[in-house]
Motif scaffolding. Structure first.
Motif, PDB file in Angstrom:
ATOM      1  N   PRO A 458       0.801  -1.225   0.000  1.00 38.46           N
ATOM      2  CA  PRO A 458       0.000   0.000   0.000  1.00 38.46           C
ATOM      3  C   PRO A 458       0.838   1.281   0.000  1.00 38.46           C
ATOM      4  O   PRO A 458       0.386   2.307  -0.527  1.00 38.46           O
ATOM      5  CB  PRO A 458      -0.826  -0.126   1.287  1.00 38.46           C
ATOM      6  CG  PRO A 458      -1.012  -1.604   1.437  1.00 38.46           C
ATOM      7  CD  PRO A 458       0.308  -2.177   1.023  1.00 38.46           C
ATOM      8  N   PHE A 459       2.047   1.237   0.536  1.00 36.94           N
ATOM      9  CA  PHE A 459       2.922   2.415   0.474  1.00 36.94           C
ATOM     10  C   PHE A 459       3.320   2.692  -0.979  1.00 36.94           C
ATOM     11  O   PHE A 459       3.385   3.846  -1.415  1.00 36.94           O
ATOM     12  CB  PHE A 459       4.178   2.198   1.326  1.00 36.94           C
ATOM     13  CG  PHE A 459       3.918   2.047   2.802  1.00 36.94           C
ATOM     14  CD1 PHE A 459       3.837   3.162   3.621  1.00 36.94           C
ATOM     15  CD2 PHE A 459       3.755   0.801   3.364  1.00 36.94           C
ATOM     16  CE1 PHE A 459       3.599   3.022   4.971  1.00 36.94           C
ATOM     17  CE2 PHE A 459       3.509   0.653   4.721  1.00 36.94           C
ATOM     18  CZ  PHE A 459       3.428   1.768   5.530  1.00 36.94           C
ATOM     19  N   VAL A 460       3.587   1.608  -1.720  1.00 33.81           N
ATOM     20  CA  VAL A 460       3.967   1.738  -3.132  1.00 33.81           C
ATOM     21  C   VAL A 460       2.809   2.315  -3.934  1.00 33.81           C
ATOM     22  O   VAL A 460       2.973   3.273  -4.716  1.00 33.81           O
ATOM     23  CB  VAL A 460       4.390   0.370  -3.707  1.00 33.81           C
ATOM     24  CG1 VAL A 460       4.714   0.491  -5.191  1.00 33.81           C
ATOM     25  CG2 VAL A 460       5.586  -0.200  -2.938  1.00 33.81           C
ATOM     26  N   TYR A 461       1.629   1.757  -3.746  1.00 36.42           N
ATOM     27  CA  TYR A 461       0.460   2.202  -4.501  1.00 36.42           C
ATOM     28  C   TYR A 461       0.042   3.617  -4.091  1.00 36.42           C
ATOM     29  O   TYR A 461      -0.427   4.401  -4.932  1.00 36.42           O
ATOM     30  CB  TYR A 461      -0.697   1.225  -4.301  1.00 36.42           C
ATOM     31  CG  TYR A 461      -0.531  -0.062  -5.079  1.00 36.42           C
ATOM     32  CD1 TYR A 461      -1.315  -0.332  -6.193  1.00 36.42           C
ATOM     33  CD2 TYR A 461       0.425  -1.011  -4.715  1.00 36.42           C
ATOM     34  CE1 TYR A 461      -1.167  -1.506  -6.917  1.00 36.42           C
ATOM     35  CE2 TYR A 461       0.587  -2.181  -5.426  1.00 36.42           C
ATOM     36  CZ  TYR A 461      -0.210  -2.428  -6.532  1.00 36.42           C
ATOM     37  OH  TYR A 461      -0.044  -3.582  -7.250  1.00 36.42           O
ATOM     38  N   ILE A 465      -0.460   6.692  -6.752  1.00 38.18           N
ATOM     39  CA  ILE A 465      -1.670   7.512  -6.899  1.00 38.18           C
ATOM     40  C   ILE A 465      -1.358   8.968  -6.566  1.00 38.18           C
ATOM     41  O   ILE A 465      -1.791   9.897  -7.266  1.00 38.18           O
ATOM     42  CB  ILE A 465      -2.797   6.981  -5.985  1.00 38.18           C
ATOM     43  CG1 ILE A 465      -3.131   5.527  -6.315  1.00 38.18           C
ATOM     44  CG2 ILE A 465      -4.043   7.853  -6.098  1.00 38.18           C
ATOM     45  CD1 ILE A 465      -3.620   5.306  -7.724  1.00 38.18           C
ATOM     46  N   GLN A 466      -0.583   9.176  -5.503  1.00 37.21           N
ATOM     47  CA  GLN A 466      -0.241  10.539  -5.082  1.00 37.21           C
ATOM     48  C   GLN A 466       0.558  11.263  -6.170  1.00 37.21           C
ATOM     49  O   GLN A 466       0.471  12.496  -6.292  1.00 37.21           O
ATOM     50  CB  GLN A 466       0.569  10.482  -3.771  1.00 37.21           C
ATOM     51  CG  GLN A 466       0.929  11.827  -3.182  1.00 37.21           C
ATOM     52  CD  GLN A 466      -0.273  12.576  -2.622  1.00 37.21           C
ATOM     53  OE1 GLN A 466      -1.370  12.039  -2.538  1.00 37.21           O
ATOM     54  NE2 GLN A 466      -0.074  13.835  -2.273  1.00 37.21           N
ATOM     55  N   ASN A 467       1.312  10.508  -6.966  1.00 36.90           N
ATOM     56  CA  ASN A 467       2.121  11.110  -8.026  1.00 36.90           C
ATOM     57  C   ASN A 467       1.446  11.036  -9.394  1.00 36.90           C
ATOM     58  O   ASN A 467       2.108  11.131 -10.432  1.00 36.90           O
ATOM     59  CB  ASN A 467       3.502  10.445  -8.071  1.00 36.90           C
ATOM     60  CG  ASN A 467       4.394  10.921  -6.933  1.00 36.90           C
ATOM     61  OD1 ASN A 467       5.034  11.970  -7.028  1.00 36.90           O
ATOM     62  ND2 ASN A 467       4.428  10.154  -5.842  1.00 36.90           N
ATOM     63  N   GLU A 532      10.049   8.249   0.141  1.00 39.31           N
ATOM     64  CA  GLU A 532       9.573   9.529   0.672  1.00 39.31           C
ATOM     65  C   GLU A 532       8.135   9.413   1.168  1.00 39.31           C
ATOM     66  O   GLU A 532       7.773   9.980   2.205  1.00 39.31           O
ATOM     67  CB  GLU A 532       9.659  10.601  -0.418  1.00 39.31           C
ATOM     68  CG  GLU A 532      11.084  11.038  -0.739  1.00 39.31           C
ATOM     69  CD  GLU A 532      11.155  11.884  -2.003  1.00 39.31           C
ATOM     70  OE1 GLU A 532      10.081  12.216  -2.559  1.00 39.31           O
ATOM     71  OE2 GLU A 532      12.272  12.189  -2.449  1.00 39.31           O
ATOM     72  N   GLN A 533       7.313   8.663   0.422  1.00 35.84           N
ATOM     73  CA  GLN A 533       5.922   8.484   0.833  1.00 35.84           C
ATOM     74  C   GLN A 533       5.843   7.724   2.155  1.00 35.84           C
ATOM     75  O   GLN A 533       5.080   8.085   3.058  1.00 35.84           O
ATOM     76  CB  GLN A 533       5.145   7.722  -0.243  1.00 35.84           C
ATOM     77  CG  GLN A 533       3.666   7.528   0.080  1.00 35.84           C
ATOM     78  CD  GLN A 533       2.928   8.846   0.198  1.00 35.84           C
ATOM     79  OE1 GLN A 533       2.814   9.592  -0.759  1.00 35.84           O
ATOM     80  NE2 GLN A 533       2.441   9.151   1.391  1.00 35.84           N
ATOM     81  N   THR A 608      -6.117  10.546  -2.886  1.00 34.60           N
ATOM     82  CA  THR A 608      -5.286   9.345  -2.742  1.00 34.60           C
ATOM     83  C   THR A 608      -5.807   8.474  -1.608  1.00 34.60           C
ATOM     84  O   THR A 608      -5.901   7.247  -1.737  1.00 34.60           O
ATOM     85  CB  THR A 608      -3.826   9.744  -2.470  1.00 34.60           C
ATOM     86  OG1 THR A 608      -3.320  10.470  -3.579  1.00 34.60           O
ATOM     87  CG2 THR A 608      -2.962   8.517  -2.222  1.00 34.60           C
ATOM     88  N   ARG A 609      -6.170   9.108  -0.498  1.00 30.14           N
ATOM     89  CA  ARG A 609      -6.657   8.359   0.663  1.00 30.14           C
ATOM     90  C   ARG A 609      -7.914   7.560   0.309  1.00 30.14           C
ATOM     91  O   ARG A 609      -8.017   6.366   0.622  1.00 30.14           O
ATOM     92  CB  ARG A 609      -6.952   9.319   1.814  1.00 30.14           C
ATOM     93  CG  ARG A 609      -7.352   8.627   3.118  1.00 30.14           C
ATOM     94  CD  ARG A 609      -7.655   9.642   4.195  1.00 30.14           C
ATOM     95  NE  ARG A 609      -8.865  10.400   3.887  1.00 30.14           N
ATOM     96  CZ  ARG A 609     -10.103   9.964   4.127  1.00 30.14           C
ATOM     97  NH1 ARG A 609     -10.286   8.767   4.665  1.00 30.14           N
ATOM     98  NH2 ARG A 609     -11.147  10.705   3.824  1.00 30.14           N
ATOM     99  N   GLN A 610      -8.852   8.190  -0.369  1.00 29.65           N
ATOM    100  CA  GLN A 610     -10.095   7.508  -0.708  1.00 29.65           C
ATOM    101  C   GLN A 610      -9.868   6.370  -1.706  1.00 29.65           C
ATOM    102  O   GLN A 610     -10.473   5.295  -1.588  1.00 29.65           O
ATOM    103  CB  GLN A 610     -11.102   8.515  -1.277  1.00 29.65           C
ATOM    104  CG  GLN A 610     -11.646   9.493  -0.243  1.00 29.65           C
ATOM    105  CD  GLN A 610     -12.744  10.370  -0.820  1.00 29.65           C
ATOM    106  OE1 GLN A 610     -13.534   9.934  -1.658  1.00 29.65           O
ATOM    107  NE2 GLN A 610     -12.791  11.619  -0.385  1.00 29.65           N
ATOM    108  N   VAL A 611      -8.992   6.603  -2.664  1.00 36.27           N
ATOM    109  CA  VAL A 611      -8.682   5.547  -3.639  1.00 36.27           C
ATOM    110  C   VAL A 611      -8.051   4.350  -2.941  1.00 36.27           C
ATOM    111  O   VAL A 611      -8.443   3.192  -3.174  1.00 36.27           O
ATOM    112  CB  VAL A 611      -7.750   6.083  -4.751  1.00 36.27           C
ATOM    113  CG1 VAL A 611      -7.207   4.931  -5.602  1.00 36.27           C
ATOM    114  CG2 VAL A 611      -8.487   7.082  -5.633  1.00 36.27           C
ATOM    115  N   MET A 612      -7.073   4.615  -2.074  1.00 37.27           N
ATOM    116  CA  MET A 612      -6.385   3.523  -1.375  1.00 37.27           C
ATOM    117  C   MET A 612      -7.333   2.767  -0.458  1.00 37.27           C
ATOM    118  O   MET A 612      -7.279   1.531  -0.352  1.00 37.27           O
ATOM    119  CB  MET A 612      -5.192   4.072  -0.583  1.00 37.27           C
ATOM    120  CG  MET A 612      -4.031   4.537  -1.445  1.00 37.27           C
ATOM    121  SD  MET A 612      -3.414   3.234  -2.555  1.00 37.27           S
ATOM    122  CE  MET A 612      -3.015   1.949  -1.384  1.00 37.27           C
TER     123      MET A 612
END
Length: 754
Positions: A458-461, A465-467, A532-533, A608-612
């Motif tokens: 989930p950190f990768v995804y 999404i954030q980028n 970084e994320q 990003t939060r909602q997508v994840m």
């Protein structure tokens, strides 16, 4: 008549007897005054007795003020007189000192009875002459050894102290001091500690039977220990009840009813390595010790954790903790049985080389080496068998084992860690550091760092999404070899040759924990941005600058991982797990308080939060964690992520609900021992069931309805639109025709940190 008396007194034997009586009398009078004057040690003055300071245990309380545990030298919790039920006082007075309210500390009637019946007539059933006040004097100041006249000196001292206590304190105050100091069974001091230990309730809630049981144990607190000798304890309870009836404190009908009722204990140990939440209590103690090093009391002195009667208010939910521990035990007992059965008689814990390696880590082995002993001599010394208490889910046993045998037994056991926090604050609600603190002191919540496996994906995804990556972007399942990383080729569990023609959306790739796609996503977004994320989400551990990072090779602390996941249900802000809310001194003054540590900056934007969150809900609904729905029947709003590491060494599960984030880990303390099969070792089988059992228990208890009935907020229309795509695509005929099934060689991993 006078002549007869004179004649008797002239008898030399009578003279000698009278002289002896006078000499003995003068001796004891002299002894008494020498004690009174302090020749046998200072006797507390009235001024000293006016400022009696008792050592008090520090209490650890849960979020609702319920007692979790204590830190103490003497297990004591003082109460006020108003806290004592009348039948408790009646039981004490009827049994120990029926004239308590009429004497001044010394009961002359009882002393005369002792002299006549016990000494002259040798009637052992006549009772003693000690009063409650005399017993209090003994409880407060103890007894010393004075050789031949020790018992006499101590009795005289106690009588002087008792007289002074009666002059200073009221009868109610004396009873209060007595109940707060009297020793009960199992090294327990004071009625409140005894009540909590033997009946798991406050003194004010004791029934007549329970009060009589505890008062009865005072006669001989080992012989009448209700935990060790319940039958004796019940017989003694009935004696106390009979005394209460004899002196009018209990009716004959009540006596008959109560004596027909058996004593039922609800024993709860507060020893540091037993009872509820022992790993949590140990961690709180560590943090508390550090806090107390920074503050002093009103007199500028340091607080004593074990004597000053502090109250430590924590975030833990005692009832939830008990449910979590039961869930853990239910699953781990079954998993341990399956784990051992899968290896049969050839388990890695029987491997001589592995045992040798563990033997060489022992302090005793190192000491023998320093003393110049050869390996053969050391092995002979360690081969000596001795009685060892062993942990077992079926019940602890004692066996004769050598050091090597003990290590082999220890190596076979799986262990666990579990943390559940309120994501809005980071307040820790449950904390399990291992399967049993008595045998496994290592804490897998605060101390351990293990590879996190797919729980890192989930950190990768999130970074992707954030980028700007499209949630509906598709990636092929095909294996890829990365040329600048030793031709490394990550693969999927259960992969087949048709994977080359399958393409998954990000949602399906994450919910089904596809390794090949996780690495491709990392490659596209760049390792540096993923690191970084993770850092923005609260991960402080230095992460490996390698593409395998996508598969969770990083070793991260469970507590830190839990904090990172809170951001998905805390408006993108990381809430750091914490335990202590405030500390009070024994007067109730707050000496330290603590607020939640919430990161000021958002770890990612709300989109990003909602997508994840949507993707991790898919993991539970139809991905790797779907057994929460099928096997455990959970209908709650749940998002989650399973995790399994290489060679099935670690199993993980992260369960996210709107008001609780829970992380569980299962594995062996020895990193070289893993599960024999992926089916058994995968996070969905090894770690997820603890969460499943835990949430089933929460659902069954209305006290947790606010948590279990909570729902995630509705996703924005843009998120719904952007996720409106087929979960997978199959390559068409012409694309399949020209697409090789062989491994594809790819460009180097992008954005590696130099």
């Amino acid at each position: 008549m006078k002549h007869s008396i004179k004649k008797i007194l002239q008898n030399k034997w009578i003279k000698r007897l009278l002289l002896l009586v006078v000499a003995v009398f003068l001796f004891f009078v002299s002894l008494f005054f020498s004690i009174y004057l302090g020749l046998f040690g200072k006797v507390p003055s009235k001024e000293d007795l006016s400022f009696i300071i008792q050592e008090e245990s520090t209490e650890v309380l849960d979020k609702d003020g319920e007692l979790i545990g204590k830190y103490y030298i003497y297990d004591r919790q003082p109460l006020e007189f108003e806290d004592f039920p009348k039948h408790l006082i009646d039981a004490l007075v009827a049994t120990e000192d029926v004239r308590f309210f009429n004497h001044d500390g010394i009961d002359n009637v009882s002393l005369l009875r002792v002299f006549v019946k016990s000494i002259l007539l040798q009637d052992k059933s006549s009772g003693g002459g000690s009063t409650i006040t005399l017993q209090l004097a003994k409880n407060l100041f103890g007894r010393r050894d004075y050789w031949f006249f020790g018992i006499v000196v101590n009795k005289f001292k106690e009588s002087i102290i008792a007289k002074r206590l009666e002059e200073i304190y009221t009868k109610n105050e004396i009873l209060t001091l007595y109940f707060n100091t009297v020793p009960f069974s199992d090294n327990t001091y004071g009625i409140e500690s005894a009540s909590q230990k033997f009946f798991n309730k406050s003194t004010k809630d004791l029934s007549i039977s329970e009060a009589a049981t505890l008062i009865g144990s005072l006669k001989a607190n080992t012989y009448y220990n209700p935990r060790l000798h319940l039958d004796r304890s019940q017989e003694r309870r009935d004696v106390v009840l009979s005394q209460m009836e004899k002196y009018g404190y209990l009716s004959a009908d009540s006596l008959e009813v109560i004596t027909e009722t058996p004593v039922e204990l609800n024993y709860r140990s507060f020893n540091h390595d037993q009872g509820v939440a022992p790993y949590f209590r140990e961690q709180v103690k560590k943090e508390l010790s550090a806090i107390l090093d920074t503050i002093t009391n009103s007199e500028g002195e340091a607080y004593d954790l074990y004597k000053d009667g502090l109250k430590v208010y924590t975030t833990l939910d005692l009832k939830m903790q008990q449910l979590a521990e039961e869930a853990m035990k239910t699953h781990m007992a079954k998993l341990q049985k399956d784990f051992e059965a899968s290896y049969g008689n050839a388990g890695p814990w029987t491997n001589s080389k592995l045992i040798d390696a563990e033997v060489k880590k022992l302090p005793k082995y190192k000491l023998y080496k320093e003393q110049g002993l050869s390996d053969a001599q050391i092995q002979d010394s360690l081969a000596v068998k001795r009685e060892v208490e062993l942990f077992s889910w079926a019940g602890d046993t004692i066996q004769n084992l050598s050091v090597r045998d003990s290590i082999s037994q220890f190596l076979k056991f799986l262990n666990t860690g579990m943390l559940a926090v309120d994501p809005s604050s980071g307040a820790v609600r449950t904390y399990i550091g291992g399967v049993d603190y008595r045998f496994f002191k290592y804490d897998h919540v605060s101390q351990s760092e293990r590879q996190v496996g797919s729980t890192f994906k989930p950190f990768v995804y999130t970074a992707a999404i954030q980028n700007g990556m499209d949630p509906c972007e598709y990636f092929s399942l095909a294996e890829v070899t990365y040329t600048n990383y030793k031709n490394w080729t990550p693969s999927n569990s259960g992969s087949n040759e048709d994977d080359a023609y399958e393409n998954y959306s990000l949602e399906k790739a994450l919910s089904h924990s596809v390794n090949t796609i996780a690495v491709k996503v990392l490659n596209k977004v760049g390792i540096s941005k993923v690191i970084e994320q993770a850092q923005r989400m609260g991960i402080t551990k230095e992460l490996p600058n390698e593409p395998s990072l996508a598969l969770g090779v990083a070793q991260i602390n469970l507590k830190e991982l839990t904090g990172a996941y809170t951001s998905f249900v805390n408006n993108s802000h990381v809430a750091k797990p914490y335990y202590i809310t405030k500390i009070e001194d024994h007067h109730g003054n707050v000496i330290a308080s603590f607020e939640p540590e919430i990161a000021e900056e958002e770890a990612f934007n709300d989109y990003t939060r909602q997508v994840m969150l949507h993707m991790m809900k898919a993991t539970v609904n139809h991905g790797t964690a779907k057994r929460l729905r099928s096997r455990y029947g959970l209908k709650n709003a749940i998002a989650g992520k399973t995790g399994t590491t290489q060679n099935n060494k670690d199993g993980w599960f992260v369960g996210i609900t709107p008001k609780l984030v829970t992380v569980t880990w299962v594995g062996n303390d020895n990193h070289s021992i893993g599960f024999k099969t992926t089916g058994m070792g995968q996070g969905a089988n090894s770690a997820l069931p603890i969460f499943g059992e835990f949430y089933k228990a929460l659902n069954a208890d209305n006290a947790f309805a606010e948590i279990t009935n909570a729902h995630f907020e509705a996703s924005s229309q843009q998120v719904i639109t952007d996720l409106n795509c087929e979960p997978e695509k199959h390559d068409g005929f012409f694309k399949r025709l020209f697409k090789s099934k062989n491994k594809k060689y790819c460009c180097p991993i992008k954005n590696r940190i130099s």
